[in-house]
Design a protein around this motif. Structure first.
Motif, mmCIF file in Angstrom:
data_model
loop_
_atom_site.group_PDB
_atom_site.id
_atom_site.type_symbol
_atom_site.label_atom_id
_atom_site.label_comp_id
_atom_site.label_asym_id
_atom_site.label_seq_id
_atom_site.Cartn_x
_atom_site.Cartn_y
_atom_site.Cartn_z
ATOM 1 N N ALA A 1 0.841 -1.194 0.000
ATOM 2 C CA ALA A 1 0.000 0.000 0.000
ATOM 3 C C ALA A 1 0.880 1.249 0.000
ATOM 4 C CB ALA A 1 -0.918 0.016 1.210
ATOM 5 N N GLY A 2 0.375 2.289 -0.606
ATOM 6 C CA GLY A 2 1.122 3.539 -0.649
ATOM 7 C C GLY A 2 0.269 4.652 -1.228
ATOM 8 N N ALA A 3 0.927 5.734 -1.575
ATOM 9 C CA ALA A 3 0.234 6.874 -2.160
ATOM 10 C C ALA A 3 1.137 7.540 -3.184
ATOM 11 C CB ALA A 3 -0.153 7.876 -1.085
ATOM 12 N N ALA A 4 0.521 8.083 -4.212
ATOM 13 C CA ALA A 4 1.243 8.839 -5.235
ATOM 14 C C ALA A 4 0.835 10.303 -5.096
ATOM 15 C CB ALA A 4 0.899 8.326 -6.627
ATOM 16 N N PHE A 5 1.805 11.182 -4.901
ATOM 17 C CA PHE A 5 1.555 12.613 -4.789
ATOM 18 C C PHE A 5 1.850 13.261 -6.142
ATOM 19 C CE2 PHE A 5 2.487 11.138 -0.539
ATOM 20 C CZ PHE A 5 1.478 11.728 0.192
ATOM 21 N N GLN A 6 0.798 13.737 -6.801
ATOM 22 C CA GLN A 6 0.973 14.300 -8.136
ATOM 23 C C GLN A 6 0.419 15.706 -8.273
ATOM 24 O OE1 GLN A 6 -0.451 11.636 -11.134
ATOM 25 N NE2 GLN A 6 0.784 9.965 -10.429
ATOM 26 N N PHE B 1 -7.595 16.826 -3.648
ATOM 27 C CA PHE B 1 -7.168 15.500 -4.088
ATOM 28 C C PHE B 1 -5.777 15.546 -4.712
ATOM 29 C CE2 PHE B 1 -11.806 15.481 -4.191
ATOM 30 C CZ PHE B 1 -12.053 14.436 -3.325
ATOM 31 N N LYS B 2 -4.762 15.687 -3.866
ATOM 32 C CA LYS B 2 -3.380 15.777 -4.333
ATOM 33 C C LYS B 2 -2.665 14.436 -4.287
ATOM 34 C CE LYS B 2 -3.061 20.531 -2.959
ATOM 35 N NZ LYS B 2 -2.450 21.546 -2.165
ATOM 36 N N ALA B 3 -3.205 13.489 -3.529
ATOM 37 C CA ALA B 3 -2.586 12.176 -3.403
ATOM 38 C C ALA B 3 -3.587 11.111 -3.836
ATOM 39 C CB ALA B 3 -2.158 11.918 -1.964
ATOM 40 N N TYR B 4 -3.075 10.093 -4.500
ATOM 41 C CA TYR B 4 -3.902 8.991 -4.960
ATOM 42 C C TYR B 4 -3.451 7.708 -4.271
ATOM 43 C CZ TYR B 4 -4.865 12.405 -8.542
ATOM 44 O OH TYR B 4 -5.221 13.548 -9.194
ATOM 45 N N PRO B 5 -4.378 6.990 -3.637
ATOM 46 C CA PRO B 5 -3.982 5.749 -2.966
ATOM 47 C C PRO B 5 -3.647 4.660 -3.988
ATOM 48 C CG PRO B 5 -6.354 6.025 -2.875
ATOM 49 C CD PRO B 5 -5.795 7.275 -3.485
ATOM 50 N N ILE B 6 -2.675 3.860 -3.628
ATOM 51 C CA ILE B 6 -2.265 2.729 -4.464
ATOM 52 C C ILE B 6 -2.231 1.498 -3.574
ATOM 53 C CG2 ILE B 6 -0.441 1.729 -5.876
ATOM 54 C CD1 ILE B 6 0.454 4.598 -6.486
#
Length: 77
Positions: free
Chosen positions: A10-15, A63-68
């Motif tokens: 699990a993690g997050a992408a900050f885009q 919504f700056k981060a997307y869960p992965i």
């Protein structure tokens, strides 16, 4: 030596915040279906499009981060 394997990651992408761009083409008419004019040439329609685009961008700003999440299953023979 046979066994099941389950892997979880699990993690997050900050885009950064998403940006919306609305592009309309064609004609716009009044409620009776007459008095039609081009969307590109109507300043009232264009200002409404820009206002809606700005509203959507404000709503999406948090919504700056997307869960992965990744889940894998395996079996060793």
């Amino acid at each position: 030596h046979k066994h099941f394997v389950v892997s979880i990651e699990a993690g997050a992408a900050f885009q950064g915040s998403p940006k919306t761009v609305l592009n309309f083409a064609g004609n716009v008419c009044d409620s009776s279906g007459v008095n039609c004019r081009s969307v590109a040439g109507d300043s009232i329609v264009q200002s409404s499009i820009v206002a809606e685009e700005n509203k959507i961008n404000r709503d999406l700003a948090p919504f700056k981060a997307y869960p992965i999440v990744s889940v894998g299953f395996g079996y060793k023979f």
